[in-house]
Design a protein around this motif. Sequence first.
Motif, PDB file in Angstrom:
ATOM      1  N   ARG B  56     -61.589  64.802  43.310  1.00  0.00           N
ATOM      2  CA  ARG B  56     -61.582  66.001  44.148  1.00  0.00           C
ATOM      3  C   ARG B  56     -60.193  66.207  44.762  1.00  0.00           C
ATOM      4  O   ARG B  56     -59.690  67.321  44.828  1.00  0.00           O
ATOM      5  CB  ARG B  56     -62.656  65.871  45.241  1.00  0.00           C
ATOM      6  N   LYS B  57     -59.583  65.104  45.156  1.00  0.00           N
ATOM      7  CA  LYS B  57     -58.260  65.194  45.775  1.00  0.00           C
ATOM      8  C   LYS B  57     -57.237  65.719  44.772  1.00  0.00           C
ATOM      9  O   LYS B  57     -56.337  66.479  45.130  1.00  0.00           O
ATOM     10  CB  LYS B  57     -57.859  63.809  46.280  1.00  0.00           C
ATOM     11  N   ALA B  58     -57.399  65.329  43.533  1.00  0.00           N
ATOM     12  CA  ALA B  58     -56.412  65.728  42.517  1.00  0.00           C
ATOM     13  C   ALA B  58     -56.653  67.152  42.025  1.00  0.00           C
ATOM     14  O   ALA B  58     -55.775  67.759  41.409  1.00  0.00           O
ATOM     15  CB  ALA B  58     -56.482  64.761  41.339  1.00  0.00           C
ATOM     16  N   PHE B  59     -57.860  67.689  42.285  1.00  0.00           N
ATOM     17  CA  PHE B  59     -58.236  68.967  41.678  1.00  0.00           C
ATOM     18  C   PHE B  59     -57.307  70.113  42.077  1.00  0.00           C
ATOM     19  O   PHE B  59     -56.851  70.887  41.238  1.00  0.00           O
ATOM     20  CB  PHE B  59     -59.687  69.313  42.020  1.00  0.00           C
ATOM     21  N   GLY B  60     -57.011  70.210  43.385  1.00  0.00           N
ATOM     22  CA  GLY B  60     -56.222  71.341  43.877  1.00  0.00           C
ATOM     23  C   GLY B  60     -54.920  71.513  43.125  1.00  0.00           C
ATOM     24  O   GLY B  60     -54.660  72.560  42.522  1.00  0.00           O
ATOM     25  N   SER B  61     -54.112  70.470  43.096  1.00  0.00           N
ATOM     26  CA  SER B  61     -52.782  70.646  42.507  1.00  0.00           C
ATOM     27  C   SER B  61     -52.848  70.702  40.982  1.00  0.00           C
ATOM     28  O   SER B  61     -52.065  71.409  40.353  1.00  0.00           O
ATOM     29  CB  SER B  61     -51.845  69.537  42.974  1.00  0.00           C
ATOM     30  N   TRP B  62     -53.799  69.979  40.372  1.00  0.00           N
ATOM     31  CA  TRP B  62     -53.913  70.025  38.906  1.00  0.00           C
ATOM     32  C   TRP B  62     -54.355  71.422  38.449  1.00  0.00           C
ATOM     33  O   TRP B  62     -53.800  71.993  37.516  1.00  0.00           O
ATOM     34  CB  TRP B  62     -54.902  68.958  38.431  1.00  0.00           C
ATOM     35  N   SER B  63     -55.318  71.999  39.154  1.00  0.00           N
ATOM     36  CA  SER B  63     -55.813  73.315  38.723  1.00  0.00           C
ATOM     37  C   SER B  63     -54.784  74.404  38.993  1.00  0.00           C
ATOM     38  O   SER B  63     -54.800  75.447  38.350  1.00  0.00           O
ATOM     39  CB  SER B  63     -57.131  73.648  39.418  1.00  0.00           C
ATOM     40  N   GLU B  64     -53.884  74.145  39.953  1.00  0.00           N
ATOM     41  CA  GLU B  64     -52.888  75.173  40.269  1.00  0.00           C
ATOM     42  C   GLU B  64     -51.629  75.053  39.419  1.00  0.00           C
ATOM     43  O   GLU B  64     -50.741  75.904  39.496  1.00  0.00           O
ATOM     44  CB  GLU B  64     -52.526  75.110  41.759  1.00  0.00           C
ATOM     45  N   ARG B  65     -51.519  73.997  38.649  1.00  0.00           N
ATOM     46  CA  ARG B  65     -50.359  73.914  37.758  1.00  0.00           C
ATOM     47  C   ARG B  65     -50.411  75.033  36.739  1.00  0.00           C
ATOM     48  O   ARG B  65     -51.475  75.527  36.389  1.00  0.00           O
ATOM     49  CB  ARG B  65     -50.364  72.585  37.007  1.00  0.00           C
ATOM     50  N   SER B  66     -49.245  75.401  36.229  1.00  0.00           N
ATOM     51  CA  SER B  66     -49.259  76.439  35.210  1.00  0.00           C
ATOM     52  C   SER B  66     -49.935  75.896  33.961  1.00  0.00           C
ATOM     53  O   SER B  66     -49.905  74.700  33.681  1.00  0.00           O
ATOM     54  CB  SER B  66     -47.834  76.878  34.889  1.00  0.00           C
ATOM     55  N   ALA B  67     -50.563  76.806  33.242  1.00  0.00           N
ATOM     56  CA  ALA B  67     -51.249  76.423  32.007  1.00  0.00           C
ATOM     57  C   ALA B  67     -50.241  75.789  31.043  1.00  0.00           C
ATOM     58  O   ALA B  67     -50.542  74.823  30.334  1.00  0.00           O
ATOM     59  CB  ALA B  67     -51.900  77.651  31.379  1.00  0.00           C
TER      60      ALA B  67
END
Lengths: 489, 292, 303
Positions: B56-67
């Motif tokens: 859950r902690k990693a989700f924010g920045s991973w999902s916001e990275r560019s595709a």
Amino acid sequence: MAKKKPGKEGVNWDYSPSLESTSHITILPKYELFINNEWVKPSSKKYFKTTNPANEDVLSEIAWANDYDVDLAVKAARNAYNDVWSKTTPKERSKYIYRIARLMQEHARELSVIETLDAGKPIRESRDIDVPLACNHFFYYAGWADKLEYAFPNQPMEALGVAGQIIPWNFPLLMAAWKIAPALAAGNCVVLKPAETTSLTALKLAEIIKASGLPPGVVNIITGHGDTGAAIVNHPDINKIAFTGSTNVGKIIQRAIAGTGKKATLELGGKSANIIFDDAPIDQAVEGIVNGIFFNQGHVCCAGSRLFVQENIAELVIRKLKHRMDSLYLGNPLDKNTDIGAINSKEQLETIEKYIKIGISEGAEIYQSTCELPGKGYFCRPTIFTNVAQSSRISQEEIFGPVLSIQTFRTVDEVIQKANNSPYGLAAGVWTDKGSRIFNLTSKLRAGVIWANTYNKFDPTSPFGGYKESGFGREGGLHGLGAYLKMKL
Amino acid sequence: MDRVEILKTYKIYIGGAFPRTESGRHYTPLNSKGDPLGNLCLSSRKDVRNAVVAARKAFGSWSERSAFNRGQIIYRIAEMLEGRKEQFISELQKQGSSKAEAEKEVILAIDRIVYYAGWCDKYNQVLSAVNPVSSAHFNFSTYESMGVIGVLAPQATSLIGLVSLLIPAICSGNTAVLIASEKLPLCAITFAEVLNSSDVPGGVVNILTGTLDELAPGLAAHMDVNAFISEPLGSMEIGIAQAAVDNLKRKFSYEADWSSEKSQGLYYISDCLELKTTWHPIENIGGSTSSY
Amino acid sequence: MKVPISFNKLPTSPSIDKVGVEERVARFQTRSIKNESKRQGLDLVLSMIDLTTLEGKDTPGKVKQMCYKAHHLHDAYAGVPNVAAVCVYPSMVRIAKTALNGTDVKVASVSTAFPSGQSTREIKITDTKFAVDEGADEIDMVISRGKFLAGEYNFVFDEIASIKEACGKARLKVILETGELCTLDNVRKASHIAIYAGADFIKTSTGKIQPAATMQVTYTMLMAIKDYYDATGIMIGMKPAGGISTSKLALHNLVMVKEILGNNWLNNEWFRFGASSLANDVLMQIMKLETGVYQSSDYFSID
């Protein structure tokens, strides 16, 4: 020159009652079950009354289907699927759905009036929103029937078989259209159960379907209470359950079909955030708030029931909102000038009133519009609560009525966090003049439908459905087809 | 005298680190010949919890990275795996595969990762839509990552099944908690080492070893897991499906021959996505739209 | 008296979303006005009309005939009110004033180099003072749209304030000419400037530019009046002008006034219609209600 103070010479001008006529509509004293294009008496021999929530008059008696009746309907659907519908070419399927759409348009007035009588919603809404949208939904999906191979790139799809569909009382005909139209376009047969308080327009739709010449058994409409719905959910020969309703019932259904291989789409509850920034088009935002929470008496799963106003404009927005609430007409749903109609049932009115009491006991400040309530029927004044905290029950639980909880916020990050701080994720509204902020918010809000500088808009081409506990699957648009197809392996 | 071989310690992978299970327990799976494969962590429900917290902690920045960036990182996994091919082949052999089978599996795994690396910045173009609504609004639907995905790695393979379910789930910005094949767990932990050396941020993938009976129900019931993907689970299916209901987890079971070229595709990605539809008014300046 | 205020100190105008305005306006149009309510509304509309002739070819003869019509709308039926005012060019004010002597019908005069406003401040003031001296009860000025669109809001503000001063006792209506302002944001901002600069009324249009008084524009201006009233307690009048030629549209305008500003604005002190052909349509509707028979325009005088 000194200006005159108000109140001296104004004219007391108000609207005379302007009732939509109930002539030229037919409601039978008793309705049977629609199975195999025939009206079948329920084996239970039981009927229940359906009433007009605006005056508590009985409108008709409706058959109450039991397990045996459900089985009959499912068998009819299965036989129709095996023998007829799966062999009907997509082109012909398409034309049947177009026919239904056209017939519905021809019966639009009748459908609107009956919807208003049975559900309590204002005639303006049934006439201008529910019924046209329902017709258009059939019209939209009709054209998909012979183009399904374009919907899923590089993936052949096929129909599921028999779909069991259980729909709610807030948009009775529209929900029937949302369910039946894509199911037929995708090549499925249907057993549909309307909600027990609002069966009439679905039964009218059954008449229309019969008149359209759709082969017997392709669409079966059976009426009843929760036990009838449960019988559909648990029937072993159903391939798919489509349900719109409360999150609690959605979970019961999901548990019941766990491990059975039945496919499901669930459109469930919500507690959607409507967020107003200080640079918003304020007057349109106020309209958006009103439309968000008072549309259909707040009986809307995506209602903007949590209002977040930036603190520096909160006073202004609330003042304007109160003024606007006072110009809403509450009363006879058949009156063309009625903005707020009747609450759908006595039970729902009690639920809403319970939450209003909770709001008061939680220390929130209540404001209700000043309109008079009719002596009979189930009505609730448009209600807002200010001084509400995120931890208040009225800002966490779905009320499903014309009750708005208002919180203030200071920063963008704060409001995103608060808006997402909910098990639900159906919809959200954002009001600001700043484009980059709109895209920031619309991408960060965890909800399936985001209305930016508007609220409560629906269209057949636009997929609708939620994140998290608001359900799964989409209805409407290209993506809505996915609910009624499986991959051909 | 032969050299004394340094044996590998198989630990679990949580938040980018390789701890032992908090329970301090281990189990020793055997291969078909009855030889022990090693001492594997017998992870507990608390390890599941810790893994979900990390995911859950990693989700924010991973999902916001560019595709595009995610595509590069997924491709980097393939590069790293290619470099450590021999280790995976040897582990697969140890777990019962022939050399030819092992080579084929590793190569397919590498190629499948490359395949999904390429999808990162394309699936949304293929699946999104601009919806021609009747009112004066611009309306579009695009897919967004869903959150934390619980993954039960297929039991019959050590590597290819895991890759086939895990990579499509994370290439779209989700993070994952994966439970390795109970009996064939070796490649899962070695794969975690590959992930750890290939720019995948800590927490994006978390890998646990242990028994399905102990771990799967807790993962399926966890209120902060958004979806649960696995093979069909046989006798466990109903229990797992019911456990997933409380937060209305999206649940998908895939029946597939993972060693087939066909067991990959766009729809493995789209199942773990949420569709978001956005509306905005379109101002029509000039022509008055008044009906009068 | 309002305290003069410089434009720099005005509160800012909120932005406007046009699609939202269109939706709101559509809601007013779904109001169903029937029976008693319609009859009362139609009388109200008649009493709010500024009968208007603003043409290069206007003559004393034309103006006199129109003035007669202003207080003899339809003598065949006794129960109709007079219109509120006639609206003419400054050169016709004296003629109109004389023709309307002894009636309650007011004379309004356009001024400030109507309709373009493309002249100097001195000439505009002279124009206004001339009309007032000729007997005008009301002055309908135009704002300098070019200056407004060039962002010279202070100029627009000061000009309105100076005309207000020149009006003396005459009430000032400020014409925004919304068809040239193009956006509702501009309409809102111009309303704001006009109100704070001293307008007694704000008015949509000259009648020379299309589109004129659309409901969207009138709605936007009513909201500005509402906000000003909420802030100060001072009432400002509203006059949609141009394009309102049917009873139905006029009644929908009244619906807007009622629901936004309240019944206090429902009289010709605070709301006017600038129109020439509206009166006959309203008369035909009234006669239809009175007789139950649909009417022909041949039975209603054109002046």
